[in-house]
Design a protein around this motif. Structure first.
Motif, mmCIF file in Angstrom:
data_model
loop_
_atom_site.group_PDB
_atom_site.id
_atom_site.type_symbol
_atom_site.label_atom_id
_atom_site.label_comp_id
_atom_site.label_asym_id
_atom_site.label_seq_id
_atom_site.Cartn_x
_atom_site.Cartn_y
_atom_site.Cartn_z
ATOM 1 N N THR A 260 0.861 -1.180 0.000
ATOM 2 C CA THR A 260 0.000 0.000 0.000
ATOM 3 C C THR A 260 0.900 1.234 0.000
ATOM 4 O OG1 THR A 260 -1.426 -1.234 1.494
ATOM 5 C CG2 THR A 260 -1.954 1.094 1.201
ATOM 6 N N VAL A 261 0.608 2.175 -0.904
ATOM 7 C CA VAL A 261 1.428 3.389 -0.942
ATOM 8 C C VAL A 261 1.052 4.260 0.263
ATOM 9 C CG1 VAL A 261 2.012 5.465 -2.249
ATOM 10 C CG2 VAL A 261 1.555 3.316 -3.454
ATOM 11 N N VAL A 262 2.047 4.638 1.050
ATOM 12 C CA VAL A 262 1.756 5.450 2.234
ATOM 13 C C VAL A 262 2.518 6.772 2.259
ATOM 14 C CG1 VAL A 262 1.010 3.566 3.758
ATOM 15 C CG2 VAL A 262 3.439 4.130 3.574
ATOM 16 N N ASP A 263 3.615 6.861 1.505
ATOM 17 C CA ASP A 263 4.405 8.097 1.475
ATOM 18 C C ASP A 263 4.661 8.527 0.032
ATOM 19 O OD1 ASP A 263 4.631 8.054 4.189
ATOM 20 O OD2 ASP A 263 6.817 7.772 4.243
ATOM 21 N N ALA A 264 4.740 9.845 -0.169
ATOM 22 C CA ALA A 264 5.139 10.322 -1.504
ATOM 23 C C ALA A 264 6.158 11.434 -1.321
ATOM 24 C CB ALA A 264 3.919 10.837 -2.254
ATOM 25 N N TYR A 265 7.144 11.498 -2.220
ATOM 26 C CA TYR A 265 8.207 12.508 -2.132
ATOM 27 C C TYR A 265 8.274 13.246 -3.463
ATOM 28 C CZ TYR A 265 12.971 14.369 -1.584
ATOM 29 O OH TYR A 265 14.070 15.176 -1.501
ATOM 30 N N ILE A 266 7.856 14.502 -3.422
ATOM 31 C CA ILE A 266 7.869 15.332 -4.635
ATOM 32 C C ILE A 266 8.434 16.704 -4.260
ATOM 33 C CG2 ILE A 266 6.417 16.430 -6.406
ATOM 34 C CD1 ILE A 266 4.407 14.245 -6.078
ATOM 35 N N ASN A 267 9.147 17.348 -5.166
ATOM 36 C CA ASN A 267 9.718 18.680 -4.890
ATOM 37 C C ASN A 267 10.520 18.689 -3.592
ATOM 38 O OD1 ASN A 267 8.505 19.777 -7.155
ATOM 39 N ND2 ASN A 267 6.611 20.242 -6.024
ATOM 40 N N HIS A 268 11.238 17.598 -3.368
ATOM 41 C CA HIS A 268 12.057 17.456 -2.157
ATOM 42 C C HIS A 268 11.232 17.575 -0.882
ATOM 43 C CE1 HIS A 268 15.577 16.988 -4.456
ATOM 44 N NE2 HIS A 268 15.723 18.259 -4.833
ATOM 45 N N THR A 269 9.961 17.220 -0.976
ATOM 46 C CA THR A 269 9.121 17.234 0.229
ATOM 47 C C THR A 269 8.497 15.861 0.411
ATOM 48 O OG1 THR A 269 8.559 19.478 -0.373
ATOM 49 C CG2 THR A 269 7.256 18.475 1.410
ATOM 50 N N ARG A 275 -4.872 8.619 3.734
ATOM 51 C CA ARG A 275 -5.741 7.788 2.893
ATOM 52 C C ARG A 275 -7.222 8.001 3.219
ATOM 53 N NH1 ARG A 275 -3.027 4.038 -0.160
ATOM 54 N NH2 ARG A 275 -4.993 2.943 -0.478
ATOM 55 N N GLU A 276 -7.497 8.471 4.446
ATOM 56 C CA GLU A 276 -8.897 8.719 4.830
ATOM 57 C C GLU A 276 -9.432 9.968 4.125
ATOM 58 O OE1 GLU A 276 -10.657 6.619 6.716
ATOM 59 O OE2 GLU A 276 -8.825 5.404 6.609
ATOM 60 N N ASN A 277 -8.595 11.015 4.112
ATOM 61 C CA ASN A 277 -8.987 12.277 3.460
ATOM 62 C C ASN A 277 -7.980 12.671 2.404
ATOM 63 O OD1 ASN A 277 -11.236 12.933 5.289
ATOM 64 N ND2 ASN A 277 -9.570 12.933 6.801
ATOM 65 N N VAL A 325 -6.444 5.315 -7.845
ATOM 66 C CA VAL A 325 -7.904 5.351 -7.667
ATOM 67 C C VAL A 325 -8.278 6.342 -6.556
ATOM 68 C CG1 VAL A 325 -9.914 3.985 -6.924
ATOM 69 C CG2 VAL A 325 -8.287 3.050 -8.585
ATOM 70 N N LEU A 326 -7.382 6.446 -5.554
ATOM 71 C CA LEU A 326 -7.619 7.382 -4.450
ATOM 72 C C LEU A 326 -7.790 8.818 -4.972
ATOM 73 C CD1 LEU A 326 -7.484 6.603 -1.395
ATOM 74 C CD2 LEU A 326 -5.145 7.457 -1.381
ATOM 75 N N TYR A 327 -7.113 9.089 -6.111
ATOM 76 C CA TYR A 327 -7.187 10.434 -6.692
ATOM 77 C C TYR A 327 -7.932 10.420 -8.025
ATOM 78 C CZ TYR A 327 -3.741 11.229 -3.096
ATOM 79 O OH TYR A 327 -3.114 11.290 -1.885
#
Ligand code: ATP
Length: 810
Positions: A260-269, A275-277, A325-327
């Motif tokens: 399950t994807v739980v973290d994302a790293y974009i623009n060095h952040t 996942r709830e909201n 699907v979450l988005y």
């Protein structure tokens, strides 16, 4: 189509209309399959009962007995005694052969059932390619690649037992000669001395032993199927019981492979996904990252009428689809807009995957995902806040730090990158497609440990087995999980495949014990790891699923292939197939292996102590010239009939409580350990002394025949109480719940009945040359038969029945 053995290769291939290096074409295979039918025997010829029955007489021990019976017949005729004894010996051998044949056929049918579970496969060359097919699909003209097979019927234990039997047989001959000389020097008749010598030969031979080990292993194989382990070679059960190292894959075996994807790293952040909201709107760069990661994958999604979505495919990739699907980004819709035009599939060496999708007219996009280091190494630009910039050292440092942060929480991290193309390269290659990429970001996914893995690892450790993790995943991710489930403990080391390659053979051999985690490894590293452990005398179990894992699975003492995700090649190379792909199943199989080995030991101890007892009895009576206490037919009846049933039933004994709390057996010790020899000798002398006392009392009260009757009765019944002592070397028999082995109860009852019949039915009694016992004599027989329980209980109480190692488990 005959006499191929007489023809040259060229002539053979010509007459079969095939080509040696190319094989048949698929169309030709189809045609021939239709013409000749599948390569199967109609109703495989089964060995008939009578063949198996006759084969029982091939054993060295039985041949010795037959010769003894014949000689005793000749001497009997010469001395006017008749042939009765010879016939009885032969009769008992026939009963024994019946029991043996029945057991062997039962074991064979259970193995037959297993073979069906793992259908045979063959390697053939067709259309110039080497492929693996079901052997039933081979047609005339197929070029079949032959490997040396090992498909053993005798287990190492059975071979050792057969050898032991020979040694005992030769030993018996020597003792026979001694007894003969002693008897003659006392002035006894040749006939009586000879019969005593024959009795001794019979007494010394543990007739039932080889059958016991094969039957116990076959029963174990059947039980393992129910525990999700299919054993492909019978001796592997025995090897499993001595395993000292288990090298296991991580993903799916120690973990659930539910990502399950739980973290994302974009623009060095680095963002934790709520996942709830989930955010209602993504910026362009976030959308780009998601789209690239979803398009670059083979997982599929489908949606039913109620809108329910299901995913199929590799869990790493379905996690990405689920994240989309979450988005509200759905792969099935996305692929319609941006169809895939080409791809470079994922492989565990490169640890990357790429697709080329059509973006617009004359516009394409390469989408890449894979391990962070592996993707970064082919990027030279980065997307930051919607702008493409050169990838600087500073960027790389930040990305690597973020990767490590996620990996420390045991996340699998994927990097995603892309690059636009204005045309599809004419020659798709890794170098061309996976280069000059634009880094988009990282996605961290969790793959929870299997709930049962922690307990299974803990069990390994108390059982003296070293669990080792070997994974394609990142070192920090692997370490985090290994620490969580207890594989990586204080003082242990972790190493990557790259680092491993730099180690010399000698260094690895000397230090292999220190490494509990191997990360970012390629399948070929596994062979080195197994060999290094084996160099140190370890018995290694190794898991694998891919085609490239086959050499490691073969090299390992126990190759365990994954039943669900495993390839046929891996399964074909393995000794065991895990139908649930679960680490805990290997540990359960080791436990079962230990139980079976224990039970074979129990049977050996039981049967050998009887042999020693009988030899002791006959030696003492001959040295002191007390007369022959047991005729050879008595001894044969005990050894082949009344003893063999309880010995076989011992293989059904449950595992001892401490079975996974003690160290693995050292296979180099063989089965005659110090504790074992001690018990066989002291319990043998005990078993021999009981009929000796009974014989002397009978001799005093009623003469030789009564003495022999008392000796025979006590030997039979004392053996049946003795078998209950064998359950545990350390614990009292009275703490053992007899209902846990109902087969043994039944075996004891049947054996009791068989001995009882010989003693009470006048006609049988006559054949066995026995006398009727009166009530007083019966009471004495019963009392003497209880002696083994009393003696062994006292010895256990004094702590003298087992060695220190057996008591403490170390
Ligand atoms: P195990 O622990 O069973 O050895 P693994 O799944 O960790 O298996 P691989 O499947 O060889 O090992 O994956 C190695 C690495 O390749 C992963 O850590 C990940 O970075 C990357 N990877 C895995 N699956 C994919 C995929 N479908 N697409 C792109 N990269 C992937």
């Amino acid at each position: 189509m005959k006499d191929f053995y007489n023809q040259s290769i060229e002539d053979s291939s010509e007459s079969l209309n095939t080509k040696i290096n190319h094989g048949l074409s698929n169309a030709e295979v189809q045609a021939r399959l239709e013409k000749y039918g599948p390569n199967e025997l109609k109703g495989k010829e089964k060995k008939s009962f009578w063949i198996v029955f006759l084969q029982q007489f091939k054993s060295f021990m039985i041949i010795v007995l037959i010769i003894a019976a014949i000689i005793s017949g000749v001497v009997g005729v010469m001395e006017g005694e008749g042939l009765l004894e010879t016939f009885i010996i032969l009769g008992i051998l026939i009963v024994n052969a019946f029991i043996g044949a029945y057991q062997e056929l039962k074991a064979e049918s259970s193995l037959e059932a297993l073979k069906k579970l793992a259908a045979p496969e063959s390697k053939v060359i067709r259309e110039g390619q080497t492929i693996q097919i079901a052997s039933s699909q081979i047609v005339p003209g197929d070029i079949v690649i032959l490997d040396t097979g090992a498909d053993e019927t005798l287990t190492p234990m059975a071979i050792r037992l057969e050898k032991l039997g020979k040694v005992l047989g030769i030993g018996a001959l020597v003792i026979c000669i001694i007894i003969f000389i002693v008897g003659i020097s006392y002035g006894n008749s040749i006939m009586s001395v000879f019969m005593l010598a024959v009795s001794l030969a019979v007494a010394a031979i543990p007739e039932g032993l080889p059958a016991v080990s094969t039957v116990a292993l076959a029963i174990g194989v059947q039980r393992l199927v129910k525990k999700n382990a299919i054993i492909r070679k019978l001796p592997s059960v025995e090897t499993l019981g001595s395993a000292t190292v288990i090298c296991s894959d991580k993903t799916g075996t120690l973990t659930q492979n539910k990502m399950t994807v739980v973290d994302a790293y974009i623009n060095h952040t680095l963002d934790v996904i709520d996942r709830e909201n989930p955010a209602s709107q993504l910026n362009q760069q976030e959308t780009g990252l998601l789209m690239a990661s979803i398009l670059c994958g083979d997982a599929e999604m489908s949606q039913n009428a109620e809108g329910q979505i299901t995913f199929t495919g590799d869990p790493t990739e379905t996690a990405l689809l689920d994240f989309g699907v979450l988005y509200h980004i759905k792969k099935n819709e996305l692929e319609k807009t941006y169809p895939r035009v080409d791809e470079i599939p994922f492989d565990s060496e490169r640890k990357r995957m790429s697709t080329i999708n059509k973006w617009a007219d004359n516009q394409f996009q390469v989408n890449v995902k894979g391990g962070v280091d592996e993707v970064l190494s082919v990027c030279d630009k980065i997307m930051l806040h919607g702008e493409i910039k050169p990838l600087s050292e500073e960027d790389i440092e930040k990305i690597v730090a973020a990767n490590e942060k996620m990996a420390l929480s045991a996340l699998r991290v994927l990097a995603v990158a892309y690059k636009p193309l204005d045309k599809i390269p004419s020659n798709i290659s890794v170098e061309l497609v996976e280069d000059h990429l634009i880094f988009l970001g990282l996605l961290g996914m969790i793959d929870p440990a299997r709930p049962e893995a922690m307990a299974a690892v803990a069990q390994c450790i108390t059982a003296g087995i070293k669990p080792v993790m070997i994974t394609g995943d990142h070192k920090i991710t692997a370490l985090a999980i290994a620490q969580k489930i207890g594989i990586h403990r204080e003082g242990d080391l972790a190493i990557t495949g790259n680092e491993l390659e730099k180690l010399s053979e000698e260094y690895l051999q000397q230090n292999v014990q220190n490494y509990s985690v191997y990360a970012r490894v390629a399948p070929e590293h596994k062979v080195r790891i197994v060999k290094a452990w084996q160099y140190n005398g370890h018995i290694v179990a190794m898991t694998g699923d891919g085609v490239n894992d086959a050499p490691a699975l073969k090299q390992a003492d126990i190759g365990a292939a994954m039943g669900i995700v495993g390839t046929d090649v891996a399964k074909g190379a393995a000794d065991m197939v895990l139908t649930d792909d679960n680490f805990a199943t290997i540990v359960a199989a080791v436990k079962e292996g230990r139980r079976i080995n224990d039970n074979i030991m129990k049977a050996i101890q039981f049967l050998l102590s009887t042999n020693i007892g009988e030899i002791f009895l006959l030696l003492i009576t001959s040295i002191f010239n007390l007369g022959v206490p047991l005729l050879s037919i008595h001894i044969l009846w005990v050894n082949l009939v009344t003893d063999s049933l309880p010995a076989l039933a011992l293989s059904m004994d449950p595992a001892e409580d401490n079975i996974m709390k003690r160290k693995p057996n050292n296979s180099a010790d063989g089965f005659l350990t110090k504790g074992m020899i001690w018990r066989i000798v002291y319990q043998g002398i005990m078993i021999g002394s009981i009929p000796l006392v009974a014989f002397l009392i009978g001799l005093r009260d009623g003469g030789l025949a009564l003495g022999q009757t008392m000796a025979f009765a006590t030997l039979c019944f004392a053996q049946l109480t003795q078998v209950t002592n064998i359950h545990s070397h350390t614990r009292s028999t009275f703490t053992h719940n007899p209902l846990k082995n109902k087969t043994l109860i039944l075996a004891i009852l049947v054996s009791f009945l068989l001995a009882f019949l010989v003693l009470i039915v006048p006609q049988i009694r006559e054949i066995f040359k026995l006398e009727a016992l009166n009530l007083e004599q019966w009471k004495l027989v019963i009392l003497l038969s209880l002696v083994p329980i009393a003696v062994v209980e006292i010895i256990k109480l004094l702590g003298l029945n087992s060695t220190k190692a057996e008591k403490t488990g170390h």
